[in-house]
Enzyme design. Sequence first.
Site, PDB file in Angstrom:
ATOM      1  N   HIS A 109      22.082 -19.481  27.697  1.00 38.97           N
ATOM      2  CA  HIS A 109      23.192 -19.308  26.753  1.00 38.97           C
ATOM      3  C   HIS A 109      23.412 -20.642  26.032  1.00 38.97           C
ATOM      4  O   HIS A 109      24.281 -21.433  26.377  1.00 38.97           O
ATOM      5  CB  HIS A 109      24.456 -18.857  27.492  1.00 38.97           C
ATOM      6  N   ASN A 153      20.786 -15.534  25.085  1.00 41.06           N
ATOM      7  CA  ASN A 153      21.949 -15.177  24.281  1.00 41.06           C
ATOM      8  C   ASN A 153      21.742 -15.597  22.823  1.00 41.06           C
ATOM      9  O   ASN A 153      21.426 -16.751  22.537  1.00 41.06           O
ATOM     10  CB  ASN A 153      23.191 -15.909  24.824  1.00 41.06           C
ATOM     11  N   GLU A 154      21.899 -14.653  21.926  1.00 39.06           N
ATOM     12  CA  GLU A 154      21.957 -14.901  20.483  1.00 39.06           C
ATOM     13  C   GLU A 154      20.906 -15.879  19.950  1.00 39.06           C
ATOM     14  O   GLU A 154      21.252 -16.945  19.413  1.00 39.06           O
ATOM     15  CB  GLU A 154      23.348 -15.422  20.108  1.00 39.06           C
TER      16      GLU A 154
HETATM   17  C1  BGC Z   1      28.777 -16.847  21.707  1.00 37.45           C
HETATM   18  C2  BGC Z   1      29.849 -17.465  22.576  1.00 37.45           C
HETATM   19  C3  BGC Z   1      30.995 -17.953  21.693  1.00 37.45           C
HETATM   20  C4  BGC Z   1      31.566 -16.758  20.963  1.00 37.45           C
HETATM   21  C5  BGC Z   1      32.791 -17.030  20.118  1.00 37.45           C
HETATM   22  C6  BGC Z   1      29.298 -15.988  20.590  1.00 37.45           C
HETATM   23  O1  BGC Z   1      28.524 -16.129  19.445  1.00 37.45           O
HETATM   24  O2  BGC Z   1      27.844 -16.177  22.495  1.00 37.45           O
HETATM   25  O3  BGC Z   1      29.281 -18.477  23.319  1.00 37.45           O
HETATM   26  O4  BGC Z   1      31.972 -18.628  22.411  1.00 37.45           O
HETATM   27  O5  BGC Z   1      30.562 -16.254  20.108  1.00 37.45           O
HETATM   28  O6  BGC Z   1      32.504 -17.781  18.985  1.00 37.45           O
END
Ligand code: BGC
Length: 388
Positions: A109, A153-154
């Site tokens: 992440h 993640n993302e």
């Molecule tokens: C992420 C988080 C982040 C959240 C709020 C997501 O893109 O996975 O880590 O805190 O957005 O901005």
Amino acid sequence: MKKRFLWGAATSAHQVEGGNFNNDWWEFEQSGNIADGSSSHPSCDHYRYFQQDIDNLASLGCNAYRFSIEWSRVQPDPHTFAYSEIDHYHDVLTGLLDRQIEPVLTLHHFTNPLWLAKIGGWENPSVVDSFGRYVQRMVDEYSDKVKWWVTINEPNVFLILGYLLKYWPPQKRRNFVSLFKSFKNMVAAHKLAYQIIHTGSSEAKVSIAHHMSVLDPWRDNILDHGAVKLYDWCWNQALLNKVLTHLDYIGVNYYTRQRVAFPLRLFPTPGREAGFAQWEICPEGLLRVLRRLSRHKLPLVITEFGMPQQANISAGQYLEEGIMMVRKAIAEHIDLRGFFYWSLLDNFEWREGLSYRFGLYEVNYQTQKRQIRKVGERYKKLIEDFNI
Ligand code: BGC
């Protein structure tokens, strides 16, 4: 037997644990890059308070928790796995299972161990094998406790903020060569992880957590429609297309809609501004995203959805409207398996620091006291009433 719908909340290690001094984000924080001058240590000290936090999660009626392992803790250098850190995550997992909470475990992440960042991070092709070794070890350790896995993640957020916008580590600007190398390596690393997890566990469900935005043209003209198509492909579709053959479900993080103007400018719709980062308040976009993803014929899990306290809408109302979309999606027979609110706790919101507060629980960073927020109470009620 009816399958359990996963009602949960999400966190990530670096944002909540405190004490992660061995990764690229900590180094970045030390160089004065955080907007409000705060840092990720101790944040909400989830590393020590996790039992209380899991109790709090359970008291909302949640039956699932999405959290991440901090790679730099369990593998402090390329040749060493740290037993005490591996044990820590065993304790977290046992704590969850004891309370009948299903873990959804994220392996990456945003943060990278320093030893990896120093040799070029995701740009260096050796990252694929390194990630594979780390994942193999995590599977050997935890596969009897974990069924739901998120490998990365993302990737789109990580790559665009880190390699095009110079906003996050490794702070490169418009570096398309590095971006493509890293993209390629992330795809390969995900596929390798998918295989490793499935070899270690026949029950496993593996995905990425894919960030998707709803994109609409700013004006109804050919140029803005074209800009939407291009941006949509880059942001929403390109990576997903590459990994589709290696997903058991699609994890989707949804926050906002954006209007796109030629050549590539993004705006919220006037009157619907969330009040920061060009976000628009658009809970109904969640349903559009779910409908769109459902054409891939894979189960879907909403791995993140939420709003900070600073927004021009109460987080509780936003959540309620989001859950309305969950209802509609299920009524349309979309195969939706879970919903995870971002976030269980206030935490370190990356470059924005501690001032952005996303928690179902408010955290006093001086005393570490947790206090349920209205949005937390609302979530509890919504889960009770949903009856699924
Ligand atoms: C992420 C988080 C982040 C959240 C709020 C997501 O893109 O996975 O880590 O805190 O957005 O901005």
